[in-house]
Scaffold this motif. Structure first.
Motif, short mmCIF file in Angstrom:
data_model
loop_
_atom_site.label_atom_id
_atom_site.label_comp_id
_atom_site.label_asym_id
_atom_site.label_seq_id
_atom_site.Cartn_x
_atom_site.Cartn_y
_atom_site.Cartn_z
N VAL A 43 14.36 11.09 25.69
CA VAL A 43 14.58 11.48 27.08
C VAL A 43 15.01 10.22 27.83
O VAL A 43 14.36 9.18 27.72
CB VAL A 43 13.30 12.07 27.70
N LEU A 44 16.13 10.31 28.53
CA LEU A 44 16.75 9.14 29.15
C LEU A 44 16.83 9.31 30.65
O LEU A 44 17.25 10.36 31.13
CB LEU A 44 18.18 8.98 28.64
N THR A 45 16.49 8.27 31.37
CA THR A 45 16.65 8.32 32.83
C THR A 45 16.94 6.92 33.34
O THR A 45 16.57 5.93 32.70
CB THR A 45 15.39 8.93 33.49
N ALA A 46 17.63 6.83 34.46
CA ALA A 46 17.96 5.53 35.05
C ALA A 46 17.76 5.59 36.55
O ALA A 46 18.28 6.48 37.21
CB ALA A 46 19.40 5.15 34.72
N ASP A 47 17.01 4.65 37.07
CA ASP A 47 16.84 4.52 38.51
C ASP A 47 16.84 3.06 38.89
O ASP A 47 16.18 2.25 38.22
CB ASP A 47 15.51 5.15 38.98
N ASP A 75 9.72 9.82 36.33
CA ASP A 75 10.68 10.82 35.84
C ASP A 75 10.32 11.26 34.42
O ASP A 75 10.37 12.45 34.10
CB ASP A 75 12.11 10.25 35.84
N LYS A 79 9.22 15.10 33.06
CA LYS A 79 9.98 15.78 32.01
C LYS A 79 9.12 16.05 30.77
O LYS A 79 9.63 16.52 29.76
CB LYS A 79 11.21 14.94 31.65
N THR A 136 16.81 1.49 32.85
CA THR A 136 17.00 2.71 32.06
C THR A 136 15.73 2.88 31.24
O THR A 136 15.34 1.97 30.50
CB THR A 136 18.20 2.58 31.11
N LEU A 138 13.48 5.07 28.43
CA LEU A 138 13.59 5.99 27.31
C LEU A 138 12.20 6.49 26.95
O LEU A 138 11.27 5.71 26.78
CB LEU A 138 14.21 5.28 26.10
N VAL A 147 10.89 19.25 29.85
CA VAL A 147 10.67 20.18 30.96
C VAL A 147 11.83 20.02 31.94
O VAL A 147 12.11 18.92 32.40
CB VAL A 147 9.32 19.89 31.64
N ARG A 148 12.52 21.10 32.23
CA ARG A 148 13.73 21.04 33.05
C ARG A 148 13.38 21.09 34.54
O ARG A 148 12.27 21.45 34.93
CB ARG A 148 14.66 22.21 32.72
N ARG A 149 14.38 20.77 35.35
CA ARG A 149 14.17 20.80 36.79
C ARG A 149 14.52 22.16 37.40
O ARG A 149 13.86 22.61 38.34
CB ARG A 149 15.05 19.75 37.47
N ALA A 217 9.82 21.26 36.29
CA ALA A 217 9.11 20.15 36.93
C ALA A 217 10.07 19.04 37.30
O ALA A 217 11.14 18.90 36.73
CB ALA A 217 8.01 19.59 36.00
N MET A 218 9.64 18.26 38.28
CA MET A 218 10.33 17.02 38.65
C MET A 218 9.30 16.13 39.30
O MET A 218 8.20 16.57 39.62
CB MET A 218 11.50 17.29 39.60
N ASP A 219 9.65 14.86 39.46
CA ASP A 219 8.73 14.03 40.23
C ASP A 219 9.20 14.02 41.68
O ASP A 219 10.37 14.26 41.97
CB ASP A 219 8.60 12.62 39.65
N ASP B 29 19.58 17.49 36.37
CA ASP B 29 18.17 17.20 36.07
C ASP B 29 17.91 15.72 36.32
O ASP B 29 18.83 14.97 36.64
CB ASP B 29 17.83 17.62 34.63
N ASP B 30 16.67 15.33 36.17
CA ASP B 30 16.31 13.94 36.44
C ASP B 30 16.37 13.09 35.19
O ASP B 30 16.09 11.89 35.24
CB ASP B 30 14.91 13.89 37.06
N ALA B 31 16.70 13.71 34.07
CA ALA B 31 16.76 12.98 32.81
C ALA B 31 17.62 13.79 31.85
O ALA B 31 17.90 14.97 32.09
CB ALA B 31 15.35 12.79 32.23
N ALA B 32 18.06 13.14 30.81
CA ALA B 32 18.85 13.80 29.78
C ALA B 32 18.13 13.64 28.45
O ALA B 32 17.28 12.77 28.29
CB ALA B 32 20.23 13.17 29.69
N THR B 33 18.47 14.51 27.51
CA THR B 33 17.92 14.34 26.17
C THR B 33 19.02 13.85 25.23
O THR B 33 20.20 14.12 25.44
CB THR B 33 17.36 15.65 25.60
N LEU B 87 24.42 5.52 30.43
CA LEU B 87 23.83 5.75 31.74
C LEU B 87 24.44 4.72 32.68
O LEU B 87 24.60 3.55 32.30
CB LEU B 87 22.31 5.65 31.71
N ASP B 123 22.31 6.43 38.32
CA ASP B 123 21.77 6.35 39.66
C ASP B 123 22.83 5.72 40.55
O ASP B 123 23.62 4.90 40.09
CB ASP B 123 20.49 5.51 39.67
#
Lengths: 331, 331
Positions: A43-47, A75, A79, A136, A138, A147-149, A217-219, B29-33, B87, B123
């Motif tokens: 699961v990847l996210t960047a803020d 995040d 998820k 970023t 992981l 869990v999707r938004r 869900a989301m934060d 979404d807030d993240a990707a897989t 990202l 972001d």
């Protein structure tokens, strides 16, 4: 850059190599490897956070590091993911100092130790602008279980974790001069609220509960009202929220008692980093019980309704309000 | 931010959602897989570029996007990896415009189409400073097959791909006023060199060749001399490089003929984004043949030697030189 400043390689070796995870080879390579656990998706996210926008330039460096990790791990938690690591991009202003960077790296180390994951890579650049910290993150979830938004359904219970509004009030208390209600609030409550602004608490313990029971869900990063609208947008869904059920910390409750109009700040202010989720009615009891058992209670605050328009917030006296474009946005 | 500017969500929907890869759910979404292919490790790298440091603020926006992708994918290529996605963290200055962003997103789309991978997240933040573009790139290699940087051995042949120094000369030609040799060089050669500065060519085709034959590899981003020193650092290894064998493009060769002192720029200047690798002697013939067959020739330029100190560059006339701290560094 002055001649006696260390090189980028020197910075990495001194401050960041000690944080390197397996697969990152002590930051002596140009890339790291990572393999998800068998049966898991990454699961990847960047803020990114920016001085003067997301934090005060004079916030403690360790707190800034904690915030950079916390906003991303929050995040992951929402998820349903467990952290594996981060890549960090630091755009340093011209006036950076080694003591600052050392304290920042210490905060990074402590946050990774507390929340899991390791440093897997990054980049350090100079930029003649405000300090900008890009992360970023992981994590991993069992295959297909993120869990999707956007998947909440009409009739689902809307729940939130922790307490709402603390950080937004903490941000007000960080202003100079402080707001007029700060003195009446008392030092202990002030400290609690500012601490909540500085130190997001990614609710990673809730991740497995969300995977088992939440439909979406989301934060909450940009305010409960705005993020709830974001979660329900564009599918003929809205929500009815019982304001009296929104969980407040004792400190926030005290602030709202002193100044009832702060309730709008609580509901729309940013930086909560609490979980917002939609739970099918038949899963609600188990979901709440499991969260409670973990010491991370979730609180049902309303329901997904059919309709268009922003979520409706209903006060105990029956008055209804909504926040049109009331979402706090850092952008 | 002025009231009629789009929101961050609006920007994402308009410019970035069309680039979203599988697993990124249209950026809703807030993240990707992401899951690596069976039998593969993920390879992770992060590099940021900053206006006024790594590119000119008035460079074409599509070229800036290409550079942001190229510098990261070049790392993946050198590690033997195939791209899966990126990202993107954009720190936008106050004066950003929609046409700029549209052209940037177009360049991103074209670069991803050309080189592989998709947008997996990111972001967008405002920062009252220079435009800063952070990319985390994810690739994959067969399990355990990432080509390392620090593993060259004494006796290995040192090879480089493509041509060296073009981008460093292109950077000089981008200056105002241009250098005095620019006029004699001719328009076509000038265009070639500036194009090389704008448009890194990640040598992804070489990735499988490197996995099969290279003992160590990295991409050349901070200059051949400095990056070679970095590859061999700290293990009692140095190198002897035959300057006459360093591959130059016709345009760069012409510049060096006009001004022989530009050879130092060629050997130490940044932004080549070519492959540098160490190949065991018994693998060299096969390695060169395979690269040749792909139309991406590698050229042996010297050898890893025992000893301390920076790599030695030997000219055709036997004169030896080295570049102490001569690596170009963006930091």
């Amino acid at each position: 850059m002055s001649g006696d400043r260390p090189t980028e390689d020197g910075l990495i070796a001194r401050f960041f190599a000690p944080l390197a995870g397996l697969g990152a080879d002590g930051m002596r390579d140009d890339a790291a490897t990572l393999t998800p656990s068998p049966g898991c998706d990454l699961v990847l996210t960047a803020d990114a956070i920016v001085a003067g926008v997301h934090f005060f330039p004079d916030d403690p460096p360790a707190s800034i590091a904690r915030k950079a990790i916390g906003v991303n791990y929050s995040d992951l938690a929402a998820k349903g993911a467990a952290p594996r690591g981060i890549l960090l991009t630091l755009a340093l202003p011209d006036d950076w100092t080694e003591p600052w960077l050392e304290a920042f790296a210490g905060g990074l180390r402590d946050s990774l130790a507390a929340f899991g994951g390791a440093l897997l890579g990054g980049d350090t650049v100079r930029a003649a602008g405000p300090l900008t910290i890009g992360v970023t993150a992981l994590g991993e979830v069992p295959t297909g279980a993120m869990v999707r938004r956007m998947t909440a359904q009409v009739g689902d219970a809307i729940c939130v974790g922790g307490s709402i509004g603390d950080a937004a009030l903490g941000l007000l208390l960080r202003q100079s001069p402080p707001p007029d209600w700060a003195a009446s609030l008392g030092g202990e409550a002030r400290d609690v609220l500012v601490d909540r602004y500085w130190h997001p608490r990614p609710r990673l313990g809730l991740a497995p509960v969300l995977r088992r029971h939440a439909r979406a869900a989301m934060d909450i990063s940009d305010g409960l009202a705005g993020d709830l609208a974001k979660m329900l947008k564009g599918e003929g869904r809205s929500a009815l929220i019982r304001v009296a059920d929104v969980p407040l910390s004792p400190a926030a409750a005290r602030a709202v008692t002193l100044r009832p109009d702060l309730m709008a700040t609580v509901l729309t202010g940013g930086d909560d980093y609490e979980i917002l989720c939609a739970v099918p009615p038949d899963a609600l009891a188990a979901c709440l019980a499991e969260a409670q058992a973990l010491g991370l209670p979730l609180r049902p605050i309303g329901m997904v309704t059919a309709g268009e328009g922003p979520p409706v917030f209903e006060a105990a006296n029956g008055l209804r309000t909504f926040f049109g474009a009331g979402s706090f946005s850092h952008f």
